[in-house]
Design an enzyme around this catalytic site. Sequence first.
Site, PDB file in Angstrom:
ATOM      1  N   ARG A  51       0.792  -1.223   0.000  1.00  0.00           N
ATOM      2  CA  ARG A  51       0.000   0.000   0.000  1.00  0.00           C
ATOM      3  C   ARG A  51       0.821   1.269   0.000  1.00  0.00           C
ATOM      4  O   ARG A  51       0.530   2.214  -0.723  1.00  0.00           O
ATOM      5  CB  ARG A  51      -0.938   0.048   1.222  1.00  0.00           C
ATOM      6  CG  ARG A  51      -2.264  -0.618   1.004  1.00  0.00           C
ATOM      7  CD  ARG A  51      -2.749  -1.214   2.296  1.00  0.00           C
ATOM      8  NE  ARG A  51      -1.824  -2.243   2.695  1.00  0.00           N
ATOM      9  CZ  ARG A  51      -1.973  -3.534   2.382  1.00  0.00           C
ATOM     10  NH1 ARG A  51      -3.019  -3.935   1.745  1.00  0.00           N
ATOM     11  NH2 ARG A  51      -1.060  -4.425   2.739  1.00  0.00           N
ATOM     12  N   THR A  52       1.820   1.323   0.844  1.00  0.00           N
ATOM     13  CA  THR A  52       2.493   2.611   1.011  1.00  0.00           C
ATOM     14  C   THR A  52       3.218   3.004  -0.276  1.00  0.00           C
ATOM     15  O   THR A  52       3.112   4.140  -0.740  1.00  0.00           O
ATOM     16  CB  THR A  52       3.451   2.575   2.214  1.00  0.00           C
ATOM     17  OG1 THR A  52       2.703   2.154   3.346  1.00  0.00           O
ATOM     18  CG2 THR A  52       4.041   3.941   2.485  1.00  0.00           C
ATOM     19  N   LYS A  80      25.320  -3.012  -2.805  1.00  0.00           N
ATOM     20  CA  LYS A  80      26.779  -2.893  -3.020  1.00  0.00           C
ATOM     21  C   LYS A  80      27.443  -2.117  -1.889  1.00  0.00           C
ATOM     22  O   LYS A  80      28.636  -1.855  -1.932  1.00  0.00           O
ATOM     23  CB  LYS A  80      27.044  -2.147  -4.332  1.00  0.00           C
ATOM     24  CG  LYS A  80      26.471  -2.786  -5.566  1.00  0.00           C
ATOM     25  CD  LYS A  80      26.829  -1.907  -6.766  1.00  0.00           C
ATOM     26  CE  LYS A  80      26.169  -2.384  -8.040  1.00  0.00           C
ATOM     27  NZ  LYS A  80      26.323  -1.387  -9.121  1.00  0.00           N
ATOM     28  N   ARG A 101      11.226   4.229   2.514  1.00  0.00           N
ATOM     29  CA  ARG A 101      10.975   3.287   3.612  1.00  0.00           C
ATOM     30  C   ARG A 101      12.259   2.547   3.893  1.00  0.00           C
ATOM     31  O   ARG A 101      12.949   2.103   2.966  1.00  0.00           O
ATOM     32  CB  ARG A 101       9.878   2.298   3.237  1.00  0.00           C
ATOM     33  CG  ARG A 101       9.813   1.135   4.214  1.00  0.00           C
ATOM     34  CD  ARG A 101       8.592   0.298   4.030  1.00  0.00           C
ATOM     35  NE  ARG A 101       7.402   1.005   4.471  1.00  0.00           N
ATOM     36  CZ  ARG A 101       6.200   0.448   4.553  1.00  0.00           C
ATOM     37  NH1 ARG A 101       6.033  -0.820   4.219  1.00  0.00           N
ATOM     38  NH2 ARG A 101       5.151   1.132   4.964  1.00  0.00           N
ATOM     39  N   HIS A 129       5.570   6.316  11.060  1.00  0.00           N
ATOM     40  CA  HIS A 129       4.978   6.084   9.738  1.00  0.00           C
ATOM     41  C   HIS A 129       3.953   7.195   9.499  1.00  0.00           C
ATOM     42  O   HIS A 129       2.748   6.978   9.539  1.00  0.00           O
ATOM     43  CB  HIS A 129       4.306   4.706   9.715  1.00  0.00           C
ATOM     44  CG  HIS A 129       3.915   4.212   8.361  1.00  0.00           C
ATOM     45  ND1 HIS A 129       3.834   5.027   7.243  1.00  0.00           N
ATOM     46  CD2 HIS A 129       3.561   2.966   7.946  1.00  0.00           C
ATOM     47  CE1 HIS A 129       3.454   4.291   6.206  1.00  0.00           C
ATOM     48  NE2 HIS A 129       3.278   3.046   6.608  1.00  0.00           N
TER      49      HIS A 129
HETATM   50  C1  NCD Z   1       2.176  -0.833   8.116  1.00  0.00           C
HETATM   51  C2  NCD Z   1       3.677  -0.629   8.184  1.00  0.00           C
HETATM   52  O1  NCD Z   1       4.382  -0.838   7.198  1.00  0.00           O
HETATM   53  O2  NCD Z   1       4.120  -0.222   9.252  1.00  0.00           O
HETATM   54  N1  NCD Z   1       1.727  -1.086   6.822  1.00  0.00           N
HETATM   55  C3  NCD Z   1       1.393  -0.026   6.032  1.00  0.00           C
HETATM   56  O3  NCD Z   1       2.232   0.749   5.654  1.00  0.00           O
HETATM   57  N2  NCD Z   1       0.112   0.168   5.746  1.00  0.00           N
HETATM   58  C4  NCD Z   1       1.664  -1.819   9.086  1.00  0.00           C
HETATM   59  C5  NCD Z   1       2.255  -3.193   9.088  1.00  0.00           C
HETATM   60  O4  NCD Z   1       3.127  -3.528   8.293  1.00  0.00           O
HETATM   61  O5  NCD Z   1       1.817  -3.974   9.928  1.00  0.00           O
END
Ligand code: NCD
Length: 306
Positions: A51-52, A80, A101, A129
Amino acid sequence: MRHLMSPLDFSVEELDTLLTLAQDIEANPAKYAHACAGKKMATLFYEPSTRTRLSHEAAMLNLGGSIMGFSSADSSSAAKGESVSDTIRTISCYADICAMRHPKEGAPMVACQHSRIPVINAGDGGHQHPTQTLTDLLTIRNLKGRLDHMTIGLCGDLKFGRTVHSLIHALVRYPGIQFILISPEELRLPDYMRQDVLDKLQIPYKEVVRLEDAMPDLDILYMTRVQKERFFNEEDYVRMKDFYILDRKKMKLAPETMYVLHPLPRVNEIAVEVDSDPRAAYFRQVQYGVYVRMALILTLLEIHVD
Ligand code: NCD
């Protein structure tokens, strides 16, 4: 130049403006369809995501912009041995904005210190997040019509769950918020969140182990997955992973006006039978995540649409 590292990077007033922009985007998508024409977003994902990453990309595409990026550390020069600061200097030559991320807490912060483009923290280890929090706030505001005077139940892995930590930081700024923290002893909210945030700001909260005990009092139930990848050993994870399973029977204990949110991915913590309950809002939440990221991209790029 602005970055987004934590939900606290926006004041409550700025958040209100951003959420209102997201609502306008939802109502009038055509108005924004070319707002980012000629702009590029890079998504730098050193950790798995569905999703993100894709919602940032969908958001940029919906705005008429373009996207590029990598979806695992293995397919980038990190494999690397390249540092985050060198990578971001490079990406600054290619893109106008980026979302990162990373499994290490603070990596996006290092990136923004060396970046010539706005950096969005798309999740750093067990820390923060913020774009999930923007999604959660928009969802709550749209469903309940407000962000204040509410009892929020946070359930599951409160220790490692970065979405929970960011959401608490954001919500404590609204009046009349109280929390019920629902977790097994081993996955309690860390001291640095309980003492330095909740106690310090005198936010009312209680900690319970049984989900059933919390259900009747909640306006929002925020379910989370046990964060397998942050455990030091498999045995502990296996012991914890099915600690909570929200099912139809437990939903009967909750008010008709309570909504269930989940940042997703879901593993076992919400039975599929709950999906058809009108109070299950986690897939609506996914859709709000696109609108709010569109609003965020416009805000960070300082693009105004009349
Ligand atoms: C979350 C995350 O990555 O922290 N997922 C997300 O981005 N919607 C929650 C999770 O991974 O449990």
